[in-house]
Design an enzyme around this catalytic site. Structure first.
Site, PDB file in Angstrom:
ATOM      1  N   THR A 209       0.837  -1.195   0.000  1.00 25.97           N
ATOM      2  CA  THR A 209       0.000   0.000   0.000  1.00 25.97           C
ATOM      3  C   THR A 209       0.868   1.239   0.000  1.00 25.97           C
ATOM      4  O   THR A 209       2.022   1.210   0.402  1.00 25.97           O
ATOM      5  CB  THR A 209      -0.928   0.045   1.222  1.00 25.97           C
ATOM      6  OG1 THR A 209      -0.134  -0.199   2.368  1.00 25.97           O
ATOM      7  CG2 THR A 209      -2.031  -0.966   1.121  1.00 25.97           C
ATOM      8  N   THR A 212       0.774   4.764   3.771  1.00 22.75           N
ATOM      9  CA  THR A 212       0.595   4.354   5.171  1.00 22.75           C
ATOM     10  C   THR A 212       1.515   5.125   6.118  1.00 22.75           C
ATOM     11  O   THR A 212       1.087   5.568   7.183  1.00 22.75           O
ATOM     12  CB  THR A 212       0.876   2.849   5.316  1.00 22.75           C
ATOM     13  OG1 THR A 212       0.251   2.195   4.233  1.00 22.75           O
ATOM     14  CG2 THR A 212       0.356   2.318   6.617  1.00 22.75           C
ATOM     15  N   GLY A 213       2.787   5.274   5.716  1.00 18.18           N
ATOM     16  CA  GLY A 213       3.754   5.954   6.574  1.00 18.18           C
ATOM     17  C   GLY A 213       3.358   7.400   6.823  1.00 18.18           C
ATOM     18  O   GLY A 213       3.441   7.893   7.956  1.00 18.18           O
TER      19      GLY A 213
END
Ligand code: PXL
Length: 451
Positions: A209, A212-213
Site C-alpha cells: 500500500t 501508510t507511513g
C-alpha cells in the site's frame, strides 16, 4: 480553539502519500493543515517518473511566510530530499519550540530515492535532533543505523541507536519485515523514562500500500497536538492507520492507496441517515390520520446508507410504529439494524434503483392500494409463488418478493402483495429519503379523506 499543524513534505501527484495524505489525515482528525512543499513528484500507483526540487529560495519563502503568520501547534516533516532543503529547515526550525514529528522518508514505495544518499549524514546530524519523535519503518531504521535488523532484539537495539542520534522518542514500524509473517510489531521507546511499548498487529492480507507511513506520522502528530501523550498517540495513530488499511482503494493499475477518510465519511453518513430518519418518525407521529395506514403487524420506517450490504447498514425504528386509538406512537428509538423486514426490502430495491434508500410498510386495503395505483408506479409480488423452504427464513420472503416485483418494473415506487395464509397483505412505499416517503404518505392520506 482550532489546532494547527504544519507539514513540510513532498507532493505526490497520485494523491496517496506526501502532502496530499497529510492534508487528508489532519483534516479528518479536525486539525487545520498548512503545507510547505519540498519536492514535486510526478507519480502514479506504479512509478515515480520525475522529482522536481523546489528552488531553495522559494522553499525558504514558503516556510518563512507561512510561519510568520500561522503558528502551528505541531510540525510534521516528510521528504526533505537534499542538503539545501535540510539546511533551510534546520536554520528556521531550530530556534522554535514547536514539537516535530519526523517521518524519515528515504525512498518511495516504488523504489525512487527521496533523500539523497549524500544527505543522509547531514539529515542525521541536523534534523533528527530537532525531533520530538521519529517514525522510521524497518528499512529506514536499517539505513539510519547502517546495519541489518532481523530480530526483535535488533529492533530494540536499533531504536536505542536512533534515540542516541538526538530524538526524544522513536517508533520503529515493523510493517515491512518479511520475517514476521503472522504479526507486525511496532515498537515505541521513550528517552525520558526508557519505557518500551510493543504493539503487535495482525498482518493484513494486503499486498502493498501507498501512503501508510504518511498517514501514520500525520495522525500521530494530530493526536500529540490534541494533547495526548506519546504512548496514547502511538496507539491512536495505529488504530487510525488500521482503519485506512482495511479500506484500501484501487485507484490505478499499481499498488493500492490507503484511505484516511473512511471513518469520517462513514460517521457523517451514518449521522445524517440517523437524524433524518428520527426527524421523519417525529413528523409521522404528529401526522393527522396516519394511524389509518398502520397495519395490524405495525409499521417500520427505514433509511439506508448508500450501497447497503446488510440490515446493519439500514436504520429503522426499534419496536416499530404503533397506534393507540387514533394516535401514532413510536418508542423514540432509531437504530441501525432495527428492522429486518423493511430494511431487506430497501436492500433489494436498491439493487435495481440506487436512488431508493428509504421505505415504509403500510396497510394494504382495497382503497389504499387503489390510491397508490392511481398516484405511483406500483409493482406486485405473490407470496404464494415463493418456494416453501424460503418462507421460514427471517426477512427472506421480502427480499425475494421485492426482487420479483422490481424485475417486473424497476421504476416501482410502491411494491405490494395480497398476503398468504396467516400473512397480512402489505404495501411498501419506497423513496430517496424519509421526507420523500412522508410526501407520498401525505398524498395517500389526503386522497383517503377525499371520498
Ligand atoms: O510514502 C512515502 C512518501 C512520502 N512523500 C512522498 C512520496 C512518498 C512515496 O512515494 O511520494 C511525496
Amino acid at each position: 480553539m482550532l489546532i494547527k499543524a504544519l507539514t513540510i513534505a513532498g507532493s505526490d501527484s497520485s494523491g496517496g502519500a506526501g502532502i496530499q495524505a497529510d492534508i487528508k489525515t489532519f483534516s479528518a482528525l479536525g486539525i487545520y493543515a498548512t503545507t510547505v512543499i519540498t519536492v514535486l513528484t510526478a507519480q502514479n500507483t506504479k512509478t515515480v517518473s520525475d522529482v522536481f526540487v523546489i528552488p531553495p529560495e522559494f522553499f525558504k519563502n514558503q516556510l518563512l511566510t507561512t510561519l510568520e503568520d500561522i503558528k502551528p501547534d505541531i510540525i510534521k516533516i516528510g521528504v526533505l530530499y537534499d542538503d539545501s532543503i535540510i539546511g533551510i529547515v534546520y536554520d528556521i526550525l531550530n530556534p522554535l519550540k514547536i514539537p516535530i514529528v519526523l517521518d524519515p522518508v528515504l525512498i518511495s514505495g516504488t523504489g525512487i530515492k527521496l533523500l539523497r544518499d549524500s544527505s543522509i549524514d547531514v539529515f542525521k546530524k541536523k534534523i533528527i535532533p530537532l525531533s520530538f519523535v521519529i517514525t522510521p519503518n524497518l528499512a529506514e531504521a536499517e539505513t539510519l543505523i547502517g546495519d541489518k535488523i532481523s530480530s526483535e532484539k535488533e529492533i530494540i537495539e536499533a531504536a536505542y541507536k536512533i534515540l542516541n542520534l538526538g530524538s526524544n522518542n522513536v517508533i520503529i514500524k515493523g510493517g515491512h519485515d518479511p520475517n514476521q509473517n503472522q504479526k507486525v510489531l511496532d515498537i515505541l521507546i521513550e528517552k525520558e523514562n526508557n519505557n518500551i511499548t510493543k504493539l503487535y498487529n495482525d498482518r493484513l492480507k494486503i499486498a502493498e500500500t501507498h501512503g501508510t507511513g504518511c498517514n501514520f506520522s500525520s495522525s500521530l502528530a494530530s493526536f500529540l497536538a490534541k494533547g495526548y501523550g506519546i504512548k496514547e498517540s502511538f496507539f491512536l495513530a495505529n488504530d487510525y492507520v488500521k482503519e485506512g488499511l482495511m479500506n484500501v482503494i484501487k485507484i490505478g493499475d499499481g499498488i493500492g492507496v490507503t484511505n484516511p477518510l473512511v471513518n469520517l465519511y462513514a460517521n457523517s453518513a451514518m449521522y445524517k441517515v440517523f437524524t433524518s430518519l428520527y426527524k421523519g418518525v417525529k413528523v409521522l407521529e404528529e401526522l393527522k390520520d396516519f394511524y389509518l395506514l398502520i397495519p395490524e403487524t405495525k409499521t417500520n420506517f427505514v433509511y439506508s446508507l448508500e450501497n447497503p450490504k446488510n440490515m446493519m447498514d439500514v436504520a429503522g425504528v426499534v419496536g416499530r410504529i404503533t397506534t393507540i386509538g387514533t394516535k401514532v406512537r413510536s418508542p423514540n428509538i432509531v437504530e441501525f439494524g432495527a428492522s429486518s423486514h423493511v430494511s431487506n426490502a430497501v436492500i433489494s430495491a436498491y439493487q435495481y434503483n440506487h436512488l431508493i434508500r428509504s421505505a415504509i410498510n403500510i396497510r394494504n386495503s382495497k382503497k389504499i392500494l387503489g390510491i397508490c395505483k392511481a398516484n405511483f408506479v406500483c409493482s406486485e409480488y405473490s407470496r404464494s409463488e415463493e418456494k416453501p423452504e424460503n418462507k421460514d427464513r427471517e426477512g427472506f420472503t421480502i427480499s425475494w418478493g421485492v426482487k420479483n416485483a422490481m424485475e417486473k418494473s424497476s421504476k416501482a415506487e410502491v411494491v405490494f402483495h395480497h398476503g398468504d395464509h396467516g400473512k397480512e397483505p402489505m404495501i411498501i412505499i419506497f423513496g430517496k429519503n424519509p421526507f420523500e416517503i412522508i410526501d407520498k404518505v401525505k398524498i395517500i392520506i389526503s386522497k383517503l379523506n377525499c371520498n
